[in-house]
Design an enzyme around this catalytic site. Structure first.
Site, PDB file in Angstrom:
ATOM      1  N   SER A   1      23.054  -5.399  -8.051  1.00 21.38           N
ATOM      2  CA  SER A   1      21.719  -5.413  -8.650  1.00 21.38           C
ATOM      3  C   SER A   1      21.379  -4.048  -9.235  1.00 21.38           C
ATOM      4  CB  SER A   1      20.684  -5.829  -7.614  1.00 21.38           C
ATOM      5  OG  SER A   1      20.711  -4.956  -6.507  1.00 21.38           O
TER       6      SER A   1
ATOM      7  N   TYR B   1      13.962 -14.208   7.172  1.00 24.18           N
ATOM      8  CA  TYR B   1      14.958 -14.689   6.230  1.00 24.18           C
ATOM      9  C   TYR B   1      15.545 -15.980   6.774  1.00 24.18           C
ATOM     10  CZ  TYR B   1      17.844 -13.198   2.303  1.00 24.18           C
ATOM     11  OH  TYR B   1      18.412 -13.059   1.071  1.00 24.18           O
TER      12      TYR B   1
END
Lengths: 568, 617
Positions: B267, B537
């Protein structure tokens, strides 16, 4: 309309053939809730006292009343001691033994739908379970625990009225078999409410045991379902709405008695004779009931209802996002109406699974006959013929009938019919040496008892009956006209019968459907027409409502139509 | 345990050159697993080293080898080339996914399946005259047409390609971007900025209703560290730089940003800014919004930036916050000034085993209350603990396996932990050696109060490794009928346990209701702690054998799971962003007025919707 219902199994059968002692001492390993963190009854108390919810209210009360937090905490602890159950298995076993003896004397059979038991077992494993039996007799909660013990399921903790606590020894024994006691009214007592709701919620959240209470709040003296009380239901579903449990299963249970123990007592109570106070000595004196026959009991465990599934789309759970969940809040309108609908729905499913005996249907006929002033009663042949007719009608309406084989054939066995309708009233037969006043009272008791039997099946006929009266009262046979008078009646009786709030249109349609199906009505787009053979049905149905209309004194006046909804 | 502790400390010491400045490869998490290759990512055609229809590098993937054992290929990671003996059994017992039932992916892109580009000739001419590199090669376009949501990858594996950008441009600096945006405005083409392509919110999906020519603006060539200011501890960096390159370049000067999102291998800095990214070590370094000092963004209205680098300002609402999280709807972030820190002297992993998840959460809450969270602290639930266990590589010596056995015996038999309930927290400490050791003790002491047992560095390290390989694992799953995804939320502390339980249960129930034939994997972990709450998560995967439309079922379940999150007081997103996947919930999330505010900014900055990826609003 006809629902598939489970078969019954008589649990007394086995008790009559094997040792009660061995049964009471059997290996008992009930299925537990999968999320259960095991804890003892005594630990529940400290969980309650230390909970954020209660601590918050304690601080609030101490500020408002100018008392120290310790004092209020001590009071909370006292309230909890008074309230809490002390469930222990030895007492349950003791009850299992004694109740076996008593039940065998009192009842011919106790029939339970075993498929319902299996569903319940599954439900207990998956989610916290709330048991919601109908309430017709003191026997209800004893029976429930007895049945669950018999099937190796967790015995429930039961919300019981304070009245029982006054009973010496028995009160404590009930406590040890899972009863917890709540005051009948505690309107403004914030602390009491907090202790009570937290205690119940902790039991629900932890999955300690199924929580049992009576939606109707009290025993129905008339065998007609009472409009549900919402307090406890609100409390038990709160953990779901606040996300503290994934789901909650509500299990409606229908307990139908062929004859309730309190039969005569109820009738007298209705006539104004005060209810005897619950006491151990009273219970002892009442042992004479042991010599009588109370027939069979049917216990039907209904389909578990998932609160999650029902709340979907009706309650926005995000409303709890912005304030700490432990701060008590009045439920908003959305939740109130959800809980209200839920409660009615549950009582209706209790009603639907009530088992009806022939005598209940005969009570309709006898009372209607008596009401037209027929002092001499009716001939057995006539009664038999009518009984068969009502039986067929009620079957078409989806009744859960328990009609003994011998009564089914053709005209039926007259002797049986006679036996059936005599036995429940036998004990009430007037004795010769009575004053006329006593005689009158006894007569009233008989009529009222009879009415109680009739009431057991009111739920079956109520919607068509409302329609029948509406058709009689409407100025024309226009569907809209009929609906308007139906709607008036429906609103008027909304506290008398279990009519789900806001469901007038559905009820109207259901009534139409049933009457068309039974051939009594023909309904076109605009009009409602009574068929040739429909007159008998409609007359019978309209007669059912007579006593109620009289009671409400609306017989003579014209129904004022207001706020009527346009039928689509 | 003691042995391994000592050993890794020795390695650290050896690897560190005398004199304090540390070698770039020793302190860093990646150094344990992978070998950098900067130049590779400078390639225009990233598909040459990266999968076009799966996660990560072409050479790195899980396979079942000749002996039917799971193996991780390649040389990049520490796990590379290793046998993972437990994985196959885990796949079979968790999903019912057997080797016999295979669903291999299409190996090469069939370029004829790609729609021919709709080009805006005037724009193309304009770009040509600026000298900015561009391409309409199908492979380049397909690579930039998607992120890594399941519904983006799954069709690609079957060789199905939807709407893709018509053209890719590679501006090399801020001014190139200014020119590109001006041309786009002039000729009315739709620009979609593309950084690392790791989006999991459908943010990169080309809106099917878009009729203009869609141009993917690839920022990868803007990857220089322009300057480092040691006095103020800031660095000025071009926004196209990829996470691992940024860290490596700064490390060379003895610095780091400390921003390590799980996707940092791929990223980009601009992507982090545009999605409000969060890094694993935010407890020390902060999230991206805490790290940026200055942002430069090119919008259709012009360039937005602040006039100074003051560390805090009271100048009305912070305009940076219009940019942070704008998800490419307002413009292209071109340059960012970021805080930097000296590379920490010492780094140490750790782990704690708790008897159950409840105790674990209570411990994390206490750690947050005392504000003594290590650089990273994560709590995995039991399913994930077992998953982590299944990913243990083959042990090299009998001695290690003996020790493992002993540990297991100690925890389950001696301490009475239930193997089906216990859970594990992984820890990462960073800083001065003294302080780290002190800090470590403090955290372990708190853990002990909640029944936690220290479980060694190895377990901790493996936990973090899992983060990087799990995305590769999804590709293995998809080879054998298993589809899955992860999603996240943030939630107040008092809701953490409830949300974990309810969302996991909702997933299981929805799968059942929708006819999924196998028990799904539904698991979660708490990955970040804050003063007032935590980030949770979720991983969710199931075997779709027997389903006619697995993607639809998947989407329904994920939708239900998000509804459940919101109903339980969770946020719409902690760091993945909204994209197009979660747009429908924006209104209720930020209120009508809030949405109106955002819309009015968009209307002012980009009235012709040049940045037309239709994310967020």
């Amino acid at each position: 309309m006809l629902k598939k219902r489970d078969d019954f199994e008589d649990i007394l059968e086995e008790r009559r053939h094997s040792s009660d002692l061995r049964y009471a001492l059997k290996c008992y390993t009930p299925v537990l809730y999968k999320g259960l963190s095991p804890c003892r009854a005594s630990e529940l108390k400290s969980m309650v006292l230390q909970s954020d919810q209660l601590q918050y209210v304690i601080n609030q009360v101490s500020k408002e009343m100018g008392r120290t937090a310790e004092e209020v905490q001590a009071e909370a602890s006292t309230i909890l001691d008074e309230m809490a159950h002390r469930l222990q298995i030895s007492t349950v076993r003791f009850f299992a033994f004694t109740l076996s003896k008593i039940f065998k004397t009192l009842f011919r059979s106790i029939c339970v739908n075993e498929e319902g038991i299996q569903r319940l077992q599954q439900a207990i494993h998956e989610h916290p379970v709330i048991l919601l039996p109908s309430h017709r007799s003191y026997m209800d909660f004893l029976l429930m625990s007895y049945v669950l013990y018999t099937y190796d399921l967790s015995v429930p903790v039961i919300a019981a009225g304070m009245d029982f606590m006054g009973m010496k020894i028995v009160g404590e024994m009930l406590r040890m078999s899972g009863a917890f006691f709540i005051r009948r009214s505690f309107g403004g007592d914030k602390l009491y409410w907090a202790v009570f709701s937290e205690y119940v919620q902790i039991m629900v959240k932890s999955g300690f045991a199924p929580v049992e209470f009576f939606l109707e709040g009290t025993r129905s003296r008339t065998a007609k379902s009472l409009t549900p009380k919402l307090g406890l239901l609100n409390i038990v579903i709160d953990p779901f709405l606040k996300g503290e449990v994934f789901d909650i299963s509500l299990v409606p249970v229908s307990i139908s008695y062929e004859r309730v123990l309190e039969e005569a007592l109820y009738a007298r109570e209705l006539l104004g004779v005060p209810k005897p106070k619950e006491s151990t000595s009273g219970l002892f004196k009442a042992r004479k009931v042991l010599s009588e026959d109370y027939g069979s009991i049917h216990i039907y465990f209904g389909q578990p209802v998932s609160v999650r599934a029902l709340a979907e789309g009706k309650v926005n759970r995000c409303q709890f996002n912005l304030t700490p969940r432990h701060i008590p809040r009045k439920p908003g309108e959305e939740i109130q109406s959800f809980v209200n609908d839920l409660a009615y729905r549950l009582v209706r499913s209790q009603e639907e699974n009530m088992v009806l005996t022939p005598w209940v249907l005969l009570a309709f006929l006898l009372l209607q006959n008596q009401a037209v002033g027929n002092e001499r009663g009716m001939s057995l042949d006539e009664l038999t013929e009518q009984a068969a007719w009502v039986r067929d009608l009620s079957r078409q309406f989806g009744a859960f009938l328990h009609w003994p084989e011998s009564l089914c054939a053709g005209g039926g066995d007259k002797q049986d019919v006679l036996l059936f309708f005599c036995s429940p009233l036998e004990s009430e037969m007037p004795h010769s040496a009575m004053t006329s006043e006593e005689e009158l009272l006894n007569r009233a008791v008989i009529i009222l008892s009879c009415a109680s039997y009739r009431n057991q099946a009111l739920h079956l006929f109520i919607r068509p009956a409302l329609l029948a009266v509406a058709i009689q009262a409407a100025s024309s046979n226009k569907k809209q006209e009929v609906y308007n008078s139906f709607s008036f009646l429906w609103n008027m009786f909304s506290n008398e019968f279990i009519l789900c709030p806001g469901a007038a249109v559905q009820d109207f349609e259901e009534a139409c459907y049933l009457l068309v199906k039974s051939g009594a009505l023909q309904i076109s787009q605009q009009e409602i027409l009574v068929s040739g053979r429909g007159h008998r049905t409609l007359a019978f149905l309209a007669n059912i409502l007579d006593p109620f209309l009289e009671g409400y004194q609306v017989r003579k006046c014209k129904f004022p139509i207001e706020g009527a909804v346009e039928l689509s | 345990m003691i042995f391994s502790n000592k050993r890794s400390r020795q390695i650290l010491r050896h690897a560190k050159p005398a004199g304090g400045s540390s070698s770039p490869n020793c302190h860093h998490l990646f150094s344990w697993y992978m070998i950098f290759n900067l130049t590779e990512l400078l390639l225009f055609h990233r598909q040459e080293i990266m999968k076009w229809n799966g996660w990560g590098y072409n050479d790195s993937k899980f396979i079942y080898n000749k002996n039917g054992q799971a193996e991780f290929t390649g040389k990049r990671y520490r796990l590379s080339g290793m046998i993972i003996p437990g994985l196959r059994d885990w796949m079979e017992s968790t999903f019912g996914a057997t080797v016999q039932h295979k669903t291999p992916a299409t190996p090469v892109l069939n370029t004829s399946a790609v729609q021919p580009p709709t080009l805006n000739e005037a724009f193309v001419e304009g770009i040509k005259s600026t000298g900015i590199p561009f391409s309409h090669d199908p492979e380049d376009r397909v690579f930039r047409s998607h992120g890594h949501c399941l519904h983006e990858i799954f069709p690609l594996r079957e060789g199905k390609v939807g709407r893709v950008p018509d053209m890719v441009v590679w501006p090399k600096c801020h001014n190139d971007v200014v020119k590109t945006v001006e041309l786009a405005c002039k000729h009315n083409v739709c620009l979609i900025p593309f950084g690392g392509g790791t989006s999991v919110s459908s943010a990169l999906e080309c809106p099917p209703e878009e009729t203009r020519s869609i141009v993917s603006l690839d920022t990868s060539q803007m990857n220089r560290v322009l300057w480092i200011d040691e006095k103020n501890l800031t660095a000025h960096v071009e926004a196209g730089i990829i996470g691992q390159d940024l860290e490596r370049l700064l490390n060379e000067s003895g610095y780091c940003t400390g921003h390590e999102p799980d996707s940092m291998e791929f990223s980009s800095l601009g992507g982090w800014v545009a999605t409000r990214a969060s890094g694993m070590k935010k407890n020390i370094y902060g999230n991206i919004e805490d790290l940026v000092v200055h942002i430069k963004m090119v919008t259709p209205r012009g360039v937005i930036e602040k006039s100074c680098q003051g560390p805090r300002m009271s100048t009305g609402p912070d305009v940076h916050h219009f940019i942070l999280g704008s998800e490419g709807t307002l413009g292209v972030v071109t340059e960012v000034t970021m805080k930097i820190r000296p590379v920490p002297e010492y780094q140490k992993y750790g782990s704690v085993v708790f008897p159950n998840f409840e105790q674990g959460v209570a411990c994390l809450r206490e750690v947050a209350r005392q504000r003594c969270a290590p650089a990273s602290i994560r709590l995995m639930d039991n399913e994930q603990f077992q998953f982590g266990h299944a990913l243990k590589p083959q042990v090299s010596s009998i001695f290690t396996s003996f020790l493992d056995g002993l540990k297991k015996f100690y925890i389950t038999k001696f301490k009475g932990f239930d193997p089906s309930r216990l859970c594990v927290a992984t820890l990462l400490f960073e800083g001065d050696r003294e302080k780290v050791l002190q800090h470590e003790k403090q955290v372990y002491d708190i853990a002990a109060k909640f029944g936690g047992l220290a479980a060694g560095e190895d377990n901790g390290q493996r936990g973090y490794m899992l983060t990087f390989v799990i995305a590769y694992l999804r590709d293995l799953g998809m080879d054998y009928f298993v589809i899955g995804e992860s999603f996240e939320t943030s939630v107040p502390w008092d809701r953490v346990l409830d949300i974990c339980r309810n969302v996991k249960a909702r997933i299981v129930q929805e799968c059942k209701d929708r006819g999924v034939q196998f028990q799904p994997l539904s698991t979660c972990r708490v990955t970040q702690t804050y003063d007032a709450g935590a980030c949770v998560y979720f991983y969710f995967a199931f075997n779709y054998r027997g389903l006619s439309d697995p993607l639809h079922v998947y989407a329904q379940v994920e939708h239900a799971a998000r509804e459940e999150i919101l109903a339980n007081g969770g946020s719409l997103s902690h760091h993945h962003g909204v994209g197009k996947l979660r747009k429908e919930w924006m209104r209720e999330t930020v209120s009508d007025v809030g949405l109106g505010m955002l819309k009015s900014v968009k209307d002012y900055v980009d009235p012709n919707n040049i940045f037309g990826n239709r994310n967020l609003l």
